[in-house]
Motif scaffolding. Structure first.
Motif, PDB file in Angstrom:
ATOM      1  N   UNK A 179      -0.942 -28.398   2.855  1.00 15.51           N
ATOM      2  CA  UNK A 179      -0.232 -27.323   3.556  1.00 15.51           C
ATOM      3  C   UNK A 179      -0.895 -27.010   4.901  1.00 15.51           C
ATOM      4  N   UNK A 180      -1.433 -28.013   5.512  1.00 16.67           N
ATOM      5  CA  UNK A 180      -2.196 -27.813   6.754  1.00 16.67           C
ATOM      6  C   UNK A 180      -1.327 -27.322   7.901  1.00 16.67           C
ATOM      7  N   UNK A 181      -0.007 -27.449   7.775  1.00 15.49           N
ATOM      8  CA  UNK A 181       0.894 -27.020   8.848  1.00 15.49           C
ATOM      9  C   UNK A 181       1.608 -25.705   8.529  1.00 15.49           C
ATOM     10  N   UNK A 182       1.133 -24.976   7.517  1.00 18.26           N
ATOM     11  CA  UNK A 182       1.786 -23.739   7.083  1.00 18.26           C
ATOM     12  C   UNK A 182       0.850 -22.542   7.188  1.00 18.26           C
ATOM     13  N   UNK A 183       1.457 -21.363   7.387  1.00 18.67           N
ATOM     14  CA  UNK A 183       0.725 -20.105   7.250  1.00 18.67           C
ATOM     15  C   UNK A 183       0.587 -19.857   5.755  1.00 18.67           C
ATOM     16  N   UNK A 184      -0.587 -19.368   5.308  1.00 19.14           N
ATOM     17  CA  UNK A 184      -0.714 -19.061   3.881  1.00 19.14           C
ATOM     18  C   UNK A 184      -1.626 -17.886   3.603  1.00 19.14           C
ATOM     19  N   UNK A 185      -1.380 -17.333   2.415  1.00 17.35           N
ATOM     20  CA  UNK A 185      -2.149 -16.228   1.869  1.00 17.35           C
ATOM     21  C   UNK A 185      -2.560 -16.664   0.469  1.00 17.35           C
ATOM     22  N   UNK A 186      -3.850 -16.689   0.234  1.00 22.64           N
ATOM     23  CA  UNK A 186      -4.409 -17.283  -0.982  1.00 22.64           C
ATOM     24  C   UNK A 186      -4.909 -16.219  -1.941  1.00 22.64           C
ATOM     25  N   UNK A 187      -4.556 -16.357  -3.228  1.00 16.87           N
ATOM     26  CA  UNK A 187      -5.094 -15.450  -4.249  1.00 16.87           C
ATOM     27  C   UNK A 187      -5.690 -16.265  -5.394  1.00 16.87           C
ATOM     28  N   UNK A 188      -6.782 -15.755  -5.951  1.00 20.69           N
ATOM     29  CA  UNK A 188      -7.426 -16.418  -7.083  1.00 20.69           C
ATOM     30  C   UNK A 188      -8.460 -17.467  -6.702  1.00 20.69           C
ATOM     31  N   UNK A 189      -8.612 -17.700  -5.447  1.00 20.97           N
ATOM     32  CA  UNK A 189      -9.583 -18.679  -4.941  1.00 20.97           C
ATOM     33  C   UNK A 189      -9.967 -18.234  -3.538  1.00 20.97           C
ATOM     34  N   UNK A 190     -11.224 -18.206  -3.221  1.00 25.97           N
ATOM     35  CA  UNK A 190     -12.396 -18.571  -4.026  1.00 25.97           C
ATOM     36  C   UNK A 190     -12.840 -17.414  -4.935  1.00 25.97           C
ATOM     37  N   UNK A 191     -13.489 -17.785  -6.030  1.00 33.45           N
ATOM     38  CA  UNK A 191     -14.044 -16.797  -6.958  1.00 33.45           C
ATOM     39  C   UNK A 191     -15.572 -16.828  -6.996  1.00 33.45           C
ATOM     40  N   UNK A 192     -16.143 -17.901  -6.475  1.00 27.56           N
ATOM     41  CA  UNK A 192     -17.603 -18.036  -6.489  1.00 27.56           C
ATOM     42  C   UNK A 192     -18.088 -18.432  -5.096  1.00 27.56           C
ATOM     43  N   UNK A 193     -19.394 -18.313  -4.895  1.00 28.11           N
ATOM     44  CA  UNK A 193     -19.983 -18.710  -3.619  1.00 28.11           C
ATOM     45  C   UNK A 193     -19.745 -20.195  -3.342  1.00 28.11           C
ATOM     46  N   UNK A 194     -19.888 -21.040  -4.349  1.00 31.45           N
ATOM     47  CA  UNK A 194     -19.673 -22.483  -4.160  1.00 31.45           C
ATOM     48  C   UNK A 194     -18.231 -22.763  -3.721  1.00 31.45           C
ATOM     49  N   UNK A 195     -17.274 -22.057  -4.307  1.00 32.90           N
ATOM     50  CA  UNK A 195     -15.878 -22.233  -3.916  1.00 32.90           C
ATOM     51  C   UNK A 195     -15.655 -21.740  -2.486  1.00 32.90           C
ATOM     52  N   UNK A 196     -16.261 -20.615  -2.142  1.00 32.13           N
ATOM     53  CA  UNK A 196     -16.126 -20.064  -0.787  1.00 32.13           C
ATOM     54  C   UNK A 196     -16.718 -21.026   0.244  1.00 32.13           C
ATOM     55  N   UNK A 197     -17.853 -21.615  -0.065  1.00 35.70           N
ATOM     56  CA  UNK A 197     -18.475 -22.566   0.855  1.00 35.70           C
ATOM     57  C   UNK A 197     -17.602 -23.799   1.041  1.00 35.70           C
ATOM     58  N   UNK A 198     -16.978 -24.275  -0.028  1.00 30.79           N
ATOM     59  CA  UNK A 198     -16.090 -25.435   0.065  1.00 30.79           C
ATOM     60  C   UNK A 198     -14.866 -25.108   0.917  1.00 30.79           C
ATOM     61  N   UNK A 199     -14.313 -23.917   0.724  1.00 30.01           N
ATOM     62  CA  UNK A 199     -13.159 -23.486   1.519  1.00 30.01           C
ATOM     63  C   UNK A 199     -13.538 -23.376   2.995  1.00 30.01           C
ATOM     64  N   UNK A 200     -14.721 -22.842   3.264  1.00 32.68           N
ATOM     65  CA  UNK A 200     -15.184 -22.657   4.641  1.00 32.68           C
ATOM     66  C   UNK A 200     -15.318 -23.988   5.376  1.00 32.68           C
ATOM     67  N   UNK A 201     -15.591 -25.062   4.651  1.00 29.27           N
ATOM     68  CA  UNK A 201     -15.747 -26.385   5.280  1.00 29.27           C
ATOM     69  C   UNK A 201     -14.426 -26.963   5.771  1.00 29.27           C
ATOM     70  N   UNK A 202     -13.297 -26.529   5.168  1.00 26.85           N
ATOM     71  CA  UNK A 202     -12.016 -27.130   5.570  1.00 26.85           C
ATOM     72  C   UNK A 202     -11.145 -26.228   6.436  1.00 26.85           C
TER      73      UNK A 202
END
Length: 160
Positions: A80-103
Motif C-alpha cells: 500500500x505504498x501509494x495509499x494514505x493509511x491509518x494503522x491500528x493494532x501495530x506496532x505493539x512492541x518496541x521491536x515492531x515500532x523499530x521495524x515500522x520506522x525502517x520502512x
C-alpha cells in the motif's frame, strides 16, 4: 507537484477503542484503515504461510511473536505504498515500532489513554466467535443468534 501521503498510527491498550476511532477517522478523511487483527484473520483464513505460523500461536492462547506479526504487517504496508493509511493494532512492541520506522516515516501518532476500570469493563463484555472471527460486545453489538456463550464464544481479553 505530488502530495505527500499521510501515514498515521493509533496506539492504546486492548479495549481502548483503537479500531472504532480508526474507522471514524479513516471514513471522514478518506484514509485506508489498516488493522493488524484484520490482516491476521485474513491470512489465517486463506492459509498463507504467515497465517499458518500465527494460527499455531493463537490456538495455544499465545500472542503472535514480533517476527511473525512484523513480517505480515510490513508486507501489507509495502503493498500500500501509494495509499494514505491509518494503522491500528501495530506496532505493539518496541521491536515492531523499530521495524515500522525502517520502512516509513509516520506523520501522526494518536495515543488513547483510557482508565483501567473502563478497559476492564469493556473487555469483560467483548466476545469472539472463533469460526468466523466476528467480534461482539454484549452491550451494543450482541450476536444475532442466542447461543450458549461458554461453548461458542471466548473472551478476547487473553488474545488482545
Amino acid at each position: 507537484m505530488a502530495s505527500k501521503l499521510l501515514r498515521a498510527v493509533i496506539l492504546g491498550p486492548p479495549g481502548s477503542g483503537k479500531g472504532t476511532v480508526c474507522q471514524m477517522i479513516a471514513q471522514n478523511f478518506g484514509l485506508q484503515h489498516l488493522s493488524s487483527g484484520h490482516f491476521l484473520r485474513e491470512n489465517i483464513k486463506t492459509n498463507t504461510e504467515v497465517g499458518g505460523m500465527a494460527k499455531k500461536y493463537l490456538e495455544r492462547g499465545l500472542l503472535v511473536p514480533d517476527h511473525v506479526i512484523t513480517r505480515l504487517m510490513l508486507s501489507e504496508l509495502e503493498s500500500r505504498s501509494d495509499q494514505h493509511w491509518l494503522l491500528s493494532g501495530f506496532p505493539r512492541t518496541l521491536a515492531q515500532a523499530e521495524a515500522l520506522d525502517k520502512i516509513c516515516d509516520l506523520d501522526l501518532v494518536i495515543t488513547l489513554n483510557i482508565p483501567f476500570e473502563t478497559l476492564k469493563d469493556r473487555l469483560s463484555r467483548r466476545w469472539i466467535h472463533p469460526p468466523s472471527g466476528r467480534v461482539y460486545n454484549m452491550d451494543f453489538n450482541p450476536p444475532h443468534v442466542h447461543v450458549r456463550t461458554h461453548v461458542c464464544f471466548h473472551s478476547l481479553t487473553s488474545l488482545w
